[in-house]
Scaffold this motif. Sequence first.
Motif, PDB file in Angstrom:
ATOM      1  N   GLY A  46       0.806  -1.212   0.000  1.00 27.22           N
ATOM      2  CA  GLY A  46       0.000   0.000   0.000  1.00 27.22           C
ATOM      3  C   GLY A  46       0.841   1.265   0.000  1.00 27.22           C
ATOM      4  N   VAL A  47       2.157   1.108  -0.158  1.00 32.57           N
ATOM      5  CA  VAL A  47       3.074   2.243  -0.213  1.00 32.57           C
ATOM      6  C   VAL A  47       3.307   2.574  -1.687  1.00 32.57           C
ATOM      7  CG1 VAL A  47       5.409   3.019   0.355  1.00 32.57           C
ATOM      8  CG2 VAL A  47       4.177   1.534   1.939  1.00 32.57           C
ATOM      9  N   SER A  48       3.352   3.864  -2.026  1.00 29.33           N
ATOM     10  CA  SER A  48       3.498   4.254  -3.433  1.00 29.33           C
ATOM     11  C   SER A  48       4.841   3.804  -4.008  1.00 29.33           C
ATOM     12  CB  SER A  48       3.363   5.771  -3.586  1.00 29.33           C
ATOM     13  OG  SER A  48       4.540   6.418  -3.152  1.00 29.33           O
ATOM     14  N   VAL A  49       4.858   3.613  -5.315  1.00 31.21           N
ATOM     15  CA  VAL A  49       6.086   3.218  -6.009  1.00 31.21           C
ATOM     16  C   VAL A  49       7.175   4.260  -5.776  1.00 31.21           C
ATOM     17  CG1 VAL A  49       7.129   2.839  -8.288  1.00 31.21           C
ATOM     18  CG2 VAL A  49       4.933   1.794  -7.746  1.00 31.21           C
ATOM     19  N   ASN A  50       6.827   5.541  -5.841  1.00 31.77           N
ATOM     20  CA  ASN A  50       7.827   6.594  -5.634  1.00 31.77           C
ATOM     21  C   ASN A  50       8.452   6.524  -4.240  1.00 31.77           C
ATOM     22  OD1 ASN A  50       7.612   7.611  -8.195  1.00 31.77           O
ATOM     23  ND2 ASN A  50       6.147   9.205  -7.652  1.00 31.77           N
ATOM     24  N   THR A  51       7.650   6.241  -3.235  1.00 28.02           N
ATOM     25  CA  THR A  51       8.181   6.114  -1.871  1.00 28.02           C
ATOM     26  C   THR A  51       9.105   4.903  -1.781  1.00 28.02           C
ATOM     27  OG1 THR A  51       6.240   7.179  -0.931  1.00 28.02           O
ATOM     28  CG2 THR A  51       7.555   5.822   0.562  1.00 28.02           C
ATOM     29  N   LEU A  52       8.703   3.805  -2.408  1.00 26.69           N
ATOM     30  CA  LEU A  52       9.552   2.610  -2.408  1.00 26.69           C
ATOM     31  C   LEU A  52      10.870   2.879  -3.139  1.00 26.69           C
ATOM     32  CD1 LEU A  52       6.807  -0.068  -3.142  1.00 26.69           C
ATOM     33  CD2 LEU A  52       7.999   0.311  -0.962  1.00 26.69           C
ATOM     34  N   LEU A  53      10.790   3.559  -4.280  1.00 31.45           N
ATOM     35  CA  LEU A  53      12.008   3.921  -5.019  1.00 31.45           C
ATOM     36  C   LEU A  53      12.918   4.784  -4.153  1.00 31.45           C
ATOM     37  CD1 LEU A  53      10.539   4.729  -8.548  1.00 31.45           C
ATOM     38  CD2 LEU A  53      12.254   2.981  -8.049  1.00 31.45           C
ATOM     39  N   SER A  54      12.335   5.728  -3.439  1.00 30.57           N
ATOM     40  CA  SER A  54      13.103   6.613  -2.571  1.00 30.57           C
ATOM     41  C   SER A  54      13.779   5.815  -1.448  1.00 30.57           C
ATOM     42  CB  SER A  54      12.182   7.677  -1.992  1.00 30.57           C
ATOM     43  OG  SER A  54      12.893   8.514  -1.124  1.00 30.57           O
ATOM     44  N   ARG A  55      13.042   4.910  -0.835  1.00 29.44           N
ATOM     45  CA  ARG A  55      13.616   4.090   0.237  1.00 29.44           C
ATOM     46  C   ARG A  55      14.777   3.245  -0.275  1.00 29.44           C
ATOM     47  NH1 ARG A  55       8.006   2.049   3.164  1.00 29.44           N
ATOM     48  NH2 ARG A  55       7.472   4.080   4.039  1.00 29.44           N
ATOM     49  N   LYS A  56      14.585   2.673  -1.458  1.00 32.03           N
ATOM     50  CA  LYS A  56      15.660   1.859  -2.002  1.00 32.03           C
ATOM     51  C   LYS A  56      16.865   2.730  -2.327  1.00 32.03           C
ATOM     52  CE  LYS A  56      17.391  -1.268  -5.360  1.00 32.03           C
ATOM     53  NZ  LYS A  56      17.405  -1.614  -6.743  1.00 32.03           N
ATOM     54  N   ARG A  57      16.613   3.906  -2.858  1.00 28.68           N
ATOM     55  CA  ARG A  57      17.721   4.806  -3.190  1.00 28.68           C
ATOM     56  C   ARG A  57      18.541   5.137  -1.941  1.00 28.68           C
ATOM     57  NH1 ARG A  57      20.538   7.781  -6.142  1.00 28.68           N
ATOM     58  NH2 ARG A  57      20.950   9.991  -5.910  1.00 28.68           N
ATOM     59  N   TYR A  58      17.875   5.464  -0.837  1.00 28.74           N
ATOM     60  CA  TYR A  58      18.594   5.751   0.410  1.00 28.74           C
ATOM     61  C   TYR A  58      19.377   4.522   0.870  1.00 28.74           C
ATOM     62  CZ  TYR A  58      16.347  10.279   0.931  1.00 28.74           C
ATOM     63  OH  TYR A  58      15.942  11.573   0.732  1.00 28.74           O
ATOM     64  N   ALA A  59      18.788   3.362   0.726  1.00 27.95           N
ATOM     65  CA  ALA A  59      19.483   2.123   1.097  1.00 27.95           C
ATOM     66  C   ALA A  59      20.724   1.926   0.232  1.00 27.95           C
ATOM     67  CB  ALA A  59      18.540   0.928   0.961  1.00 27.95           C
ATOM     68  N   VAL A  60      20.576   2.128  -1.065  1.00 27.49           N
ATOM     69  CA  VAL A  60      21.706   1.958  -1.989  1.00 27.49           C
ATOM     70  C   VAL A  60      22.819   2.951  -1.655  1.00 27.49           C
ATOM     71  CG1 VAL A  60      22.425   2.248  -4.404  1.00 27.49           C
ATOM     72  CG2 VAL A  60      20.373   0.923  -3.858  1.00 27.49           C
ATOM     73  N   LEU A  61      22.452   4.197  -1.394  1.00 24.06           N
ATOM     74  CA  LEU A  61      23.469   5.194  -1.056  1.00 24.06           C
ATOM     75  C   LEU A  61      24.228   4.796   0.208  1.00 24.06           C
ATOM     76  CD1 LEU A  61      21.517   8.496  -1.841  1.00 24.06           C
ATOM     77  CD2 LEU A  61      23.392   7.475  -3.165  1.00 24.06           C
ATOM     78  N   HIS A  62      23.502   4.338   1.216  1.00 24.98           N
ATOM     79  CA  HIS A  62      24.157   3.896   2.458  1.00 24.98           C
ATOM     80  C   HIS A  62      25.067   2.706   2.186  1.00 24.98           C
ATOM     81  CE1 HIS A  62      24.859   2.711   6.594  1.00 24.98           C
ATOM     82  NE2 HIS A  62      24.499   1.488   6.247  1.00 24.98           N
ATOM     83  N   LEU A  63      24.550   1.714   1.473  1.00 23.50           N
ATOM     84  CA  LEU A  63      25.328   0.511   1.201  1.00 23.50           C
ATOM     85  C   LEU A  63      26.561   0.834   0.353  1.00 23.50           C
ATOM     86  CD1 LEU A  63      22.407  -1.973   0.518  1.00 23.50           C
ATOM     87  CD2 LEU A  63      23.877  -1.901   2.549  1.00 23.50           C
ATOM     88  N   ARG A  64      26.391   1.698  -0.626  1.00 27.23           N
ATOM     89  CA  ARG A  64      27.511   2.070  -1.492  1.00 27.23           C
ATOM     90  C   ARG A  64      28.621   2.699  -0.666  1.00 27.23           C
ATOM     91  NH1 ARG A  64      25.390   5.623  -5.874  1.00 27.23           N
ATOM     92  NH2 ARG A  64      24.621   3.668  -6.718  1.00 27.23           N
ATOM     93  N   GLU A  65      28.248   3.639   0.202  1.00 32.26           N
ATOM     94  CA  GLU A  65      29.247   4.300   1.040  1.00 32.26           C
ATOM     95  C   GLU A  65      29.875   3.315   2.020  1.00 32.26           C
ATOM     96  OE1 GLU A  65      29.250   7.603   4.569  1.00 32.26           O
ATOM     97  OE2 GLU A  65      27.933   7.955   2.852  1.00 32.26           O
ATOM     98  N   ARG A  66      29.041   2.531   2.638  1.00 33.30           N
ATOM     99  CA  ARG A  66      29.493   1.589   3.675  1.00 33.30           C
ATOM    100  C   ARG A  66      30.392   0.489   3.118  1.00 33.30           C
ATOM    101  NH1 ARG A  66      30.545  -2.106   6.411  1.00 33.30           N
ATOM    102  NH2 ARG A  66      29.663  -2.822   8.371  1.00 33.30           N
TER     103      ARG A  66
END
Length: 186
Positions: free
Chosen positions: A155-175
Motif C-alpha cells: 500500500g506504499v506508493s512506487v515513488n516512496t519505495l524507489l526513494s527508500r531503495k535509493r537511500y538504502a543503496v546510497l548507504h550501502l555504497r558508502e558503507r
Amino acid sequence: MAPEQDQRITEVVKREQSRLLSFIRRRVPDPSDAEDILQEVFYELVEANRLLMPIDHVTGWLFRVARNRIVDLFRKKKPESVNKAARDEAEDEEGLTLEDLLPSPDAGPDALYARRVLLDEVALALSELPQEQREVFIAHELEGRSFKELAAATGVSVNTLLSRKRYAVLHLRERLRSIYDEFMEP
C-alpha cells in the motif's frame, strides 16, 4: 594476439558469459538481440586486448559495454521501446543487481573467499539500515520483486519505495566501498 592473451580472454568469457547474458536478457526482450549484444561485448573485449587498451576491472568494463550496447539497441527501436527501457532502468537505478557485482562463485577459491567476505559485509551493512529501507532493498534486489508488486502488497506508493531503495543503496555504497575496492582491485 599472443597465446597468453588468448587464454586470458577465454577465461574471462567462460567466467562472465552466463552472468553477462542474464544481465542483458533482463533488459532486452528479444533473445536474438540479447545474443547479438553479448557477442558485440566480447568482440569489443578482443579488440581492446588487440589494441593493448588497459582495462582495470574487466567485469565492470564488460557490464558497462553491455549497458551501452543495450542503449544503442533501444535508440534504434521505436519510441515505446525506449520508454519501456527507461521505466525498467528506473526500477534498477544502476542497471546492475547485487549478483552482477559479486565475484562469480565459479571463478576459483580466491573469488569464492572474496564473495563470502563481501556477502558477510553486505549482511552487516543491511542490518544497519532502517527497517523500511532494508525491506525494500531485500525485496527488490534479493527476492527480485518489482516495485509495482511491492506497492500493491504494502500500500506504499512506487515513488516512496524507489526513494527508500535509493537511500538504502546510497548507504550501502558508502558503507561497502572500501571493502569492495580491496577485493576488486587487480
